[in-house]
Design a protein around this motif. Structure first.
Motif, PDB file in Angstrom:
ATOM      1  N   THR A 239      46.420  13.680  64.235  1.00  0.00           N
ATOM      2  CA  THR A 239      47.274  13.584  63.048  1.00  0.00           C
ATOM      3  C   THR A 239      46.494  13.132  61.825  1.00  0.00           C
ATOM      4  O   THR A 239      46.672  13.667  60.731  1.00  0.00           O
ATOM      5  N   MET A 240      45.613  12.153  61.999  1.00  0.00           N
ATOM      6  CA  MET A 240      44.955  11.539  60.833  1.00  0.00           C
ATOM      7  C   MET A 240      43.564  12.092  60.514  1.00  0.00           C
ATOM      8  O   MET A 240      43.170  12.114  59.351  1.00  0.00           O
ATOM      9  N   ALA A 241      42.825  12.537  61.538  1.00  0.00           N
ATOM     10  CA  ALA A 241      41.453  13.011  61.289  1.00  0.00           C
ATOM     11  C   ALA A 241      41.376  14.147  60.268  1.00  0.00           C
ATOM     12  O   ALA A 241      40.521  14.111  59.370  1.00  0.00           O
ATOM     13  N   VAL A 383      54.856  25.435  52.906  1.00  0.00           N
ATOM     14  CA  VAL A 383      56.091  25.472  53.696  1.00  0.00           C
ATOM     15  C   VAL A 383      55.934  24.730  55.023  1.00  0.00           C
ATOM     16  O   VAL A 383      56.816  23.967  55.429  1.00  0.00           O
ATOM     17  N   ILE A 384      54.806  24.901  55.693  1.00  0.00           N
ATOM     18  CA  ILE A 384      54.590  24.192  56.960  1.00  0.00           C
ATOM     19  C   ILE A 384      54.458  22.683  56.707  1.00  0.00           C
ATOM     20  O   ILE A 384      55.040  21.868  57.419  1.00  0.00           O
ATOM     21  N   VAL A 390      55.747  20.670  63.425  1.00  0.00           N
ATOM     22  CA  VAL A 390      54.815  19.889  64.248  1.00  0.00           C
ATOM     23  C   VAL A 390      54.378  20.729  65.431  1.00  0.00           C
ATOM     24  O   VAL A 390      55.193  21.415  66.058  1.00  0.00           O
ATOM     25  N   PHE A 391      53.100  20.705  65.751  1.00  0.00           N
ATOM     26  CA  PHE A 391      52.555  21.451  66.905  1.00  0.00           C
ATOM     27  C   PHE A 391      52.317  20.477  68.059  1.00  0.00           C
ATOM     28  O   PHE A 391      51.551  19.525  67.929  1.00  0.00           O
ATOM     29  N   MET A 401      51.415  17.705  58.310  1.00  0.00           N
ATOM     30  CA  MET A 401      50.356  17.546  57.319  1.00  0.00           C
ATOM     31  C   MET A 401      49.023  18.051  57.874  1.00  0.00           C
ATOM     32  O   MET A 401      48.305  18.823  57.226  1.00  0.00           O
ATOM     33  N   ALA A 402      48.695  17.623  59.099  1.00  0.00           N
ATOM     34  CA  ALA A 402      47.431  18.025  59.727  1.00  0.00           C
ATOM     35  C   ALA A 402      47.446  19.520  60.053  1.00  0.00           C
ATOM     36  O   ALA A 402      46.447  20.224  59.835  1.00  0.00           O
TER      37      ALA A 402
END
Length: 423
Positions: A239-241, A383-384, A390-391, A401-402
């Protein structure tokens, strides 16, 4: 060889002010970063006193790694808010810490690669058509949260909350537009103060925690192996990387501004590899003590421009005061008592400014949206990212976001410059 000294400024980078001026100038930087630095932990659910300490420590680490050559202050990063909110709900602060330290590690790896092979590859995977929409997502992706916190009091629509949020918003806009000089540098802080007073008049503040708090209090440090046993949080890493690459472009942009301001080239001395290394180590330190990830602050660069005081001693002094303030328990309790509508009123401006800065990247680089490649990349990211897709595959999770960032990078690399239907 004689070292360059900029005689057009009041104090150049290595100039040391007198003690009296030093205190005043440093506190000015402290006030400038204060509102944004404590706003991030409040929105995420981290103790703001820790964020003050981690921003001060991070800044001192950065100044050390860059050999005291760059007058930059590092405060809590807004880019990670949505990711941190998600992780705090699912796994708590240990996951956020791991994400922050992973981001720091990404910075160190990129720093090493730049030292070995240069930085051209970074421009290839992060061109403006990817960075612009991703920055817009960072701002707009949080818009829903800001609106919800401005309307609902324990899940019930509250007209007083909406009024407080809108009054705070209006005052913050007024301060931005009509104040100049030193006060003109503090519109966010003034907006919070006046919003707080408004909330007092509406009777929506709980004063008891402030009364109960001690004047001196050890911040609630979250240290691995001391306050919690660390384990692997794959969702925190994934998520953050990727967001680290977004904040890197912000880092590079700030360096460009500082280059013009100080009449130097920090990409050459101390070098982009060393500045990224400093930022990376600062993020790791923040994660080790319990704070949010840190990043260089444009607000403080604004102070450098207006005051023409570029001394790293002044920046170091601001870092020292930030650490000291983190141990004032009453201050921490006061900050935590700021109600949601006040934070939302400020957030309407801040998140919008973040989104608008993404738009500015596209405009400044004259991105042509008549080109289908550009249109498709931006559309997919927006849009995503804003929609919240979320994947998930087992324990592997990519936040919206990622996922938006990764897809934007991939599309930019694999799509041809022109569609077959284009001339």
């Amino acid at each position: 060889m004689h070292e360059f000294h900029n005689d057009d400024v009041v104090l150049d980078i290595k100039d040391r002010p007198s003690v009296g001026h030093w205190v005043g100038l440093s506190i000015q930087h402290l006030f400038t970063m204060f509102g944004a630095t404590v706003l991030v932990p409040i929105m995420v659910g981290i103790n703001p006193s820790i964020a003050l300490v981690s921003s001060g420590l991070g800044t001192l680490v950065y100044l050390t790694v860059t050999k005291g050559k760059i007058p930059a202050y590092l405060g809590s990063s807004f880019a990670f808010i949505a990711a941190m909110q998600l992780l705090m709900k699912s796994d708590g602060y240990p996951a956020v810490a791991q994400g922050a330290m992973t981001c720091g590690l990404v910075y160190l790896i990129v720093s090493f690669l730049i030292r070995k092979i240069g930085s051209a590859w970074l421009d290839k995977i992060l061109p403006p058509i990817v960075v612009g929409p991703v920055v817009m997502v960072i701002g707009l992706g949080l818009a829903g949260n800001a609106a919800t916190n401005a309307m609902y009091n324990n899940d019930v629509y509250d007209f007083k909350y909406v009024l407080v949020a809108l009054i705070t918003l209006g005052l913050t806009i007024f301060f931005n537009m009509f104040l100049s000089g030193f006060l003109g540098l503090l519109p966010i802080l003034l907006g919070i103060v006046c919003g707080y007073i408004t909330a007092m008049l509406f009777g929506i503040i709980d004063y008891q925690p402030i009364i109960d708090a001690q004047w001196f209090a050890l911040p609630a440090f979250d240290v691995p192996f001391a306050t919690y046993q660390p384990k692997l949080y794959l969702n925190a890493i994934t998520t953050m990387a990727p967001i680290a690459f977004v904040t890197m472009t912000e880092h590079i942009g700030h360096l460009m501004v500082l280059n013009k301001l100080t009449k130097r080239n920090f990409f050459e001395d101390p070098g982009l590899d060393r500045t990224l290394m400093g930022d990376g180590f600062a993020q790791i330190v923040a994660g080790l003590v319990g704070g949010p990830p840190v990043t260089s602050y444009g607000e403080n660069i604004g102070v450098l421009a207006i005051t023409r005081v570029h001394s790293v001693f002044v920046i170091g002094g601001a870092a020292f005061f930030a650490i000291a303030l983190g141990f004032v328990g009453k201050l921490s309790a006061l900050i935590l008592s700021i109600p949601g509508p006040v934070i939302s009123g400020i957030s309407f401006v801040l998140f919008g400014v973040i989104a608008a800065s993404g738009l500015k990247i596209l405009i400044e680089n004259q991105i042509n949206f008549d080109r289908k490649k550009n249109l498709l990349i931006a559309s997919t990211i927006l849009v995503i990212g804003i929609g919240g897709l979320v994947f998930q595959a087992g324990t592997f999770t990519l936040s919206s976001m990622a996922l938006a960032t990764v897809l934007g990078i991939i599309l930019n690399l694999i799509l041809p410059e022109k569609a077959r239907s284009e001339k």
